[in-house]
Design an enzyme around this catalytic site. Sequence first.
Site, PDB file in Angstrom:
ATOM      1  N   TRP A 192     -10.187  11.114 -45.984  1.00  0.00           N
ATOM      2  CA  TRP A 192      -8.933  11.500 -46.647  1.00  0.00           C
ATOM      3  C   TRP A 192      -8.649  12.982 -46.459  1.00  0.00           C
ATOM      4  O   TRP A 192      -7.520  13.376 -46.108  1.00  0.00           O
ATOM      5  CB  TRP A 192      -8.988  11.185 -48.143  1.00  0.00           C
ATOM      6  CG  TRP A 192      -7.755  11.659 -48.869  1.00  0.00           C
ATOM      7  CD1 TRP A 192      -6.570  10.991 -48.992  1.00  0.00           C
ATOM      8  CD2 TRP A 192      -7.570  12.929 -49.520  1.00  0.00           C
ATOM      9  NE1 TRP A 192      -5.654  11.766 -49.693  1.00  0.00           N
ATOM     10  CE2 TRP A 192      -6.236  12.956 -50.029  1.00  0.00           C
ATOM     11  CE3 TRP A 192      -8.389  14.042 -49.721  1.00  0.00           C
ATOM     12  CZ2 TRP A 192      -5.726  14.051 -50.719  1.00  0.00           C
ATOM     13  CZ3 TRP A 192      -7.886  15.132 -50.425  1.00  0.00           C
ATOM     14  CH2 TRP A 192      -6.568  15.131 -50.918  1.00  0.00           C
ATOM     15  N   TYR A 218      -5.481  14.420 -44.342  1.00  0.00           N
ATOM     16  CA  TYR A 218      -4.493  15.257 -45.023  1.00  0.00           C
ATOM     17  C   TYR A 218      -4.316  16.588 -44.301  1.00  0.00           C
ATOM     18  O   TYR A 218      -3.189  17.056 -44.099  1.00  0.00           O
ATOM     19  CB  TYR A 218      -4.928  15.484 -46.473  1.00  0.00           C
ATOM     20  CG  TYR A 218      -3.904  16.212 -47.306  1.00  0.00           C
ATOM     21  CD1 TYR A 218      -2.822  15.534 -47.859  1.00  0.00           C
ATOM     22  CD2 TYR A 218      -4.010  17.579 -47.539  1.00  0.00           C
ATOM     23  CE1 TYR A 218      -1.875  16.195 -48.624  1.00  0.00           C
ATOM     24  CE2 TYR A 218      -3.064  18.248 -48.307  1.00  0.00           C
ATOM     25  CZ  TYR A 218      -2.006  17.553 -48.845  1.00  0.00           C
ATOM     26  OH  TYR A 218      -1.067  18.214 -49.593  1.00  0.00           O
ATOM     27  N   ASP A 273      -5.039   7.562 -48.896  1.00  0.00           N
ATOM     28  CA  ASP A 273      -4.293   8.220 -49.965  1.00  0.00           C
ATOM     29  C   ASP A 273      -3.718   7.191 -50.931  1.00  0.00           C
ATOM     30  O   ASP A 273      -2.983   6.275 -50.530  1.00  0.00           O
ATOM     31  CB  ASP A 273      -3.168   9.065 -49.365  1.00  0.00           C
ATOM     32  CG  ASP A 273      -2.447   9.870 -50.422  1.00  0.00           C
ATOM     33  OD1 ASP A 273      -2.984  10.904 -50.855  1.00  0.00           O
ATOM     34  OD2 ASP A 273      -1.349   9.442 -50.832  1.00  0.00           O
TER      35      ASP A 273
END
Length: 293
Positions: free
Chosen positions: A221, A225, A241
Amino acid sequence: MSDQAFLAGRLERDVVLDSLVRHSVPGVERVDLANGTVTRLVGAASASPPVPVTVAVRDDGVEVHGSGSPEVLEAVREWFDLDTDIDGVQDAFVDDPLLGPLVRERPALRVIGHPDAFEAAAQTVLGQQVSLAACRTFTGRLAAAYGVRVGDEELIAFPAAEVVASAELEELRAAVGIPLSRARTVIALAQAFAAGLRVARDADHGDVRAELLALPGIGPWTVDYLALRVLRDPDAFPVGDLVLRRALGGVSPDVALEFGERWRPWRAYATMHLWTADATGGRRTVAGAAKTA
């Protein structure tokens, strides 16, 4: 050198300002919604010291006050994603049953990035498994403890990676108010940056991802991101997410990946549309469309 410049590029002004407010770090950035501005220190990738800059967000671009240097203007262009062919993104999504209504509502939605890669990376780590408000608080504490106040406006220059890399583990944990494991990750991240890790559009994305994933406490994650906001990968798609998956009707990561296949090579922009719809109250409409798409 001029102290004012205009950088053209259609923007969804309300979305940009909302994002700036929700991600602003206390002491490091000041967002003035009444005037539509954000003020912070902006530097170049070179060793030049950062300078205080105020960016006024408009529907047709941004006004940069405080520095007209090519390095700062390039950093601002990158920050606000002004070089992306937003019409091409719109054309790719306009006929999609799920994204079509979203892109028609907000045709100039861009991926707002960050002018400081290490700051963005540290903030992302501090935001793992906590609310956005808590993330801002933790990042502000890190800046206050290790950063430097600059100029008459007393803005905090976010600490350089080298400074955080040499911090004592328990001292940093206490100053920021985070678990020891999270403090260890922040220091490891800073050490990687200090050793030469470059999280930037022109870096080798595969190498960057591998190096980040090798650090303790950093998982997919976080990497996905950062790929979206800092590596500027237009096809980044953070399937882990929760907000993204909630906007798709609470689907699993595997189902989210299936949706994403039809949005290549612009999945980062699909993510922004889904995040924005969720944040602005369109969650039920999007989720309902997802079930029939």
